[in-house]
Design a protein around this motif. Sequence first.
Motif, PDB file in Angstrom:
ATOM      1  N   THR A   1      28.195  45.467  50.196  1.00  0.00           N
ATOM      2  CA  THR A   1      28.266  44.084  50.670  1.00  0.00           C
ATOM      3  C   THR A   1      27.014  43.749  51.462  1.00  0.00           C
ATOM      4  OG1 THR A   1      30.682  44.156  50.810  1.00  0.00           O
ATOM      5  CG2 THR A   1      29.574  42.436  52.074  1.00  0.00           C
ATOM      6  N   GLN A   2      26.613  44.695  52.333  1.00  0.00           N
ATOM      7  CA  GLN A   2      25.442  44.468  53.176  1.00  0.00           C
ATOM      8  C   GLN A   2      24.148  44.425  52.368  1.00  0.00           C
ATOM      9  OE1 GLN A   2      27.542  43.514  55.214  1.00  0.00           O
ATOM     10  NE2 GLN A   2      26.495  44.174  57.051  1.00  0.00           N
ATOM     11  N   LYS A   3      24.174  44.978  51.171  1.00  0.00           N
ATOM     12  CA  LYS A   3      23.014  44.897  50.282  1.00  0.00           C
ATOM     13  C   LYS A   3      23.096  43.685  49.364  1.00  0.00           C
ATOM     14  CE  LYS A   3      21.015  48.629  51.730  1.00  0.00           C
ATOM     15  NZ  LYS A   3      19.812  48.524  52.577  1.00  0.00           N
ATOM     16  N   GLY A   4      24.163  42.904  49.496  1.00  0.00           N
ATOM     17  CA  GLY A   4      24.278  41.677  48.726  1.00  0.00           C
ATOM     18  C   GLY A   4      24.751  41.863  47.295  1.00  0.00           C
ATOM     19  N   VAL A   5      25.332  43.028  46.961  1.00  0.00           N
ATOM     20  CA  VAL A   5      25.828  43.248  45.601  1.00  0.00           C
ATOM     21  C   VAL A   5      26.968  42.284  45.305  1.00  0.00           C
ATOM     22  CG1 VAL A   5      26.906  44.924  44.046  1.00  0.00           C
ATOM     23  CG2 VAL A   5      25.118  45.657  45.641  1.00  0.00           C
ATOM     24  N   ALA A   6      26.984  41.716  44.111  1.00  0.00           N
ATOM     25  CA  ALA A   6      27.968  40.702  43.734  1.00  0.00           C
ATOM     26  C   ALA A   6      29.390  41.207  43.926  1.00  0.00           C
ATOM     27  CB  ALA A   6      27.758  40.292  42.279  1.00  0.00           C
ATOM     28  N   LEU A   7      30.274  40.305  44.362  1.00  0.00           N
ATOM     29  CA  LEU A   7      31.663  40.670  44.629  1.00  0.00           C
ATOM     30  C   LEU A   7      32.333  41.218  43.377  1.00  0.00           C
ATOM     31  CD1 LEU A   7      34.165  40.730  46.446  1.00  0.00           C
ATOM     32  CD2 LEU A   7      34.575  38.333  45.847  1.00  0.00           C
ATOM     33  N   SER A   8      32.094  40.600  42.221  1.00  0.00           N
ATOM     34  CA  SER A   8      32.746  41.057  40.996  1.00  0.00           C
ATOM     35  C   SER A   8      32.368  42.498  40.680  1.00  0.00           C
ATOM     36  CB  SER A   8      32.374  40.143  39.825  1.00  0.00           C
ATOM     37  OG  SER A   8      30.973  40.134  39.608  1.00  0.00           O
ATOM     38  N   GLU A   9      31.087  42.863  40.888  1.00  0.00           N
ATOM     39  CA  GLU A   9      30.644  44.229  40.616  1.00  0.00           C
ATOM     40  C   GLU A   9      31.286  45.208  41.598  1.00  0.00           C
ATOM     41  OE1 GLU A   9      26.415  44.497  40.520  1.00  0.00           O
ATOM     42  OE2 GLU A   9      26.180  42.892  39.054  1.00  0.00           O
ATOM     43  N   ARG A  10      31.425  44.795  42.853  1.00  0.00           N
ATOM     44  CA  ARG A  10      32.053  45.672  43.847  1.00  0.00           C
ATOM     45  C   ARG A  10      33.530  45.886  43.535  1.00  0.00           C
ATOM     46  NH1 ARG A  10      31.629  42.689  48.764  1.00  0.00           N
ATOM     47  NH2 ARG A  10      30.397  41.048  47.804  1.00  0.00           N
ATOM     48  N   LEU A  11      34.224  44.813  43.144  1.00  0.00           N
ATOM     49  CA  LEU A  11      35.647  44.937  42.838  1.00  0.00           C
ATOM     50  C   LEU A  11      35.871  45.778  41.589  1.00  0.00           C
ATOM     51  CD1 LEU A  11      36.997  41.346  43.603  1.00  0.00           C
ATOM     52  CD2 LEU A  11      37.006  43.361  45.062  1.00  0.00           C
TER      53      LEU A  11
END
Length: 739
Positions: free
Chosen positions: A198-208
């Motif tokens: 999150t702190q690196k700005g990775v897209a929410l969809s990719e994180r989920l």
Amino acid sequence: MQKVYLGVDIGSATVKVVGINENGDLIGKPVYMRHDQFPTQVDAVKHALQSYLESISDHQVAGLGLTGSGRELNRHLLGGDLTRTEIFAHSMGILHLLKKGLIKDPNDPHQSLTKIGTIIEIGGQDSKVIVFDENNTPVYFNMNTICSAGTGEFLKQIADEAGISLDDFGDIALKAKTSAKIDSTCTVFSRRDFRHLTQKGVALSERLRGVCDAMVKNYRNNVVKEQKLKEPILFQGGVAFNKGVIDAFERQLETKVIVPPHHDIMGAIGMAVIVRDEKLKAGNGSSFKEDFFTREFDSQVRFCHGCHNACELSQPIERIGDQVTILDTLGGRCEGSLLAKNVKEYPQAQSQLQIPINRVKESKKKIDDKTPTPSNKVRLADGIYFAGIDGGSRGTKYALIKGTEKGIDIVAVGSVETSGDAIKAIQTALSQLEQHLPNGQTLGGIGTTGSAAELARDMITRKTKDTSDIKATEIIAHTTWAKHFVPDVKVIMDIGGNDAKIIVLNDHGIDFAMNDKCAAGAGAFIEAIARRFEVPLEEFGKIALTSKAPARISGRCAVFGESDIIHKARLGFKTNDLFMGLAYSICRTYLSDIGKGKVLSVPIVAQGGTFLNQAIQKAFQETLQLSKDEFIIADDPRLVVGAGALGVALLAKEAYEKGYDTAFKGFEWVLNSHYQTESLTCKHPSCDRTCHGVITLLENGVPISGYKSIDCDFGMFDGMISDQQERNFVERLFERGTA
């Protein structure tokens, strides 16, 4: 009057109630509800059962069967006829639907399945696998341990972290083209990775999507293990609602996963079938207490003093006026817990944690008044404003200070929720700083720290060196503010949402330690428990301080500790005793893990939002036996939460005084620019390696920074892009769509 056979599944997070008739047909409206919205589990069971019975009319309860982790305690209260394990209940439930022809063959919708290969079942805190033979007989099963990394509770925590509805989780995950890499070992590890991404700005969809993959991987490693899963594979339990998890299972197992009808209430269906079969065979009536809803049931906690095991006991009770009837005693490891002489209202005494405190004041060398104090200042910062941003996993803190002749004035300190979007949080914090900056004034420098320090720096400044825009570690930032606040500070204790650290200042410099991927000694642990009990976080401490007998809570792992609290809540422990027990648990974990081997001297300065909790303050002061002059917490809450932001603002001021100027892009530019990150695969023409999952930060579509490279000989994806050739290469990667 027709007969109804009830199945009740009381799990760690939900209550399910189902009824069938003699033919095995579902009647009435099945109930599936979370019980954390009720004061006690008994209240939840009453509400669920009453809701179901109101959906049927002219029916008599002919049998009641219970399964789930709460089956034994509630059997006595409800008058249950029998209990069975969840493995047995889920197996009988799916076999019943199979017999009824209610499970369609995915390869031919006009046909029903006749065989089951494997059941994957994932609920709130339990997960299991059941493998069947050719005759539809269960031949292998296994369940998760106390860890919840492969369960629905983990998904709920991530959804809360990201600020989304659990119902939307799967749909968002399916939008991702790639999965972010998330540690699958443990819930806490996974959440830590999620926040760092999150702190690196990775897209929410990719994180989920990465979370779904990690969850399935954990399930396969810890529940399935080496067992071969036979097809067809059926997915049961509440988590089967999540399309992202279904997709992850199908990709990893490389086969179709079937979600059967009534997958969320399968255990309750199985119990209804089991109790129907038993009652039709025995021909006797039900033990169900028809007046259950009007009778007063409760449970009480008692403690066994029979041996060193110090078992915590739960006694389901019924109250009739002033009379209390004990229905059973549960939780003892041996028969000694059943002896009245061993059962007490108070626990056995706990051994105290002994932490030596150094109270010897250091002798200060006498300084000749005529000896000038060395200074590397080349200019003064009087009247100049400086800002600091601390990008944390839970909150993004900001601070604005003004230089004065005597030091500084604090203009503003605040915090905004990170809410899974570090870029937006940084811009919001910057907007707050702009609002507090007097008209016509500019910043002499701006510092960044925290897990999003690099991202924040790259968004707001044009240079990484020789400026007053300082990026500092959390250790340096917190130390800088603590020494300004209490000049003779010896120890700094900082506990935030997920990070906890200790900093010891001595003659040799700075000695420090931080927690490593575990939240057992951090504020997120408290937040998770407060949320589970539906108590506002600001009320947690007040409730805890009313405790007279704090519970013993496991503190070695946040997941274990949360499971321990859930278990004790089911046993009837009072909420205030659980809360205060948690405060002591966090204190013990912090001191024994992070503070291990450290020599503690006073004064100690406490920083971080967790130390605003009154129960935490009491736990540390009592455990360390310190006075308020020795254990110092600022009266102004802003100075406790915003210590890191204040520290880097001071560092920016010091850099300005050394002659450095700011390269701040300006409020208008940063606030009106669009920032996004993209995951790429880097294959440099002069390099024999291929690096997957590197990240580029785009400002208005132009790459300005890169992250996550490992020992790159060419300096690619390793901070701010200052070389046009490197920028051109990244742009070509982006244009080719190598994400």
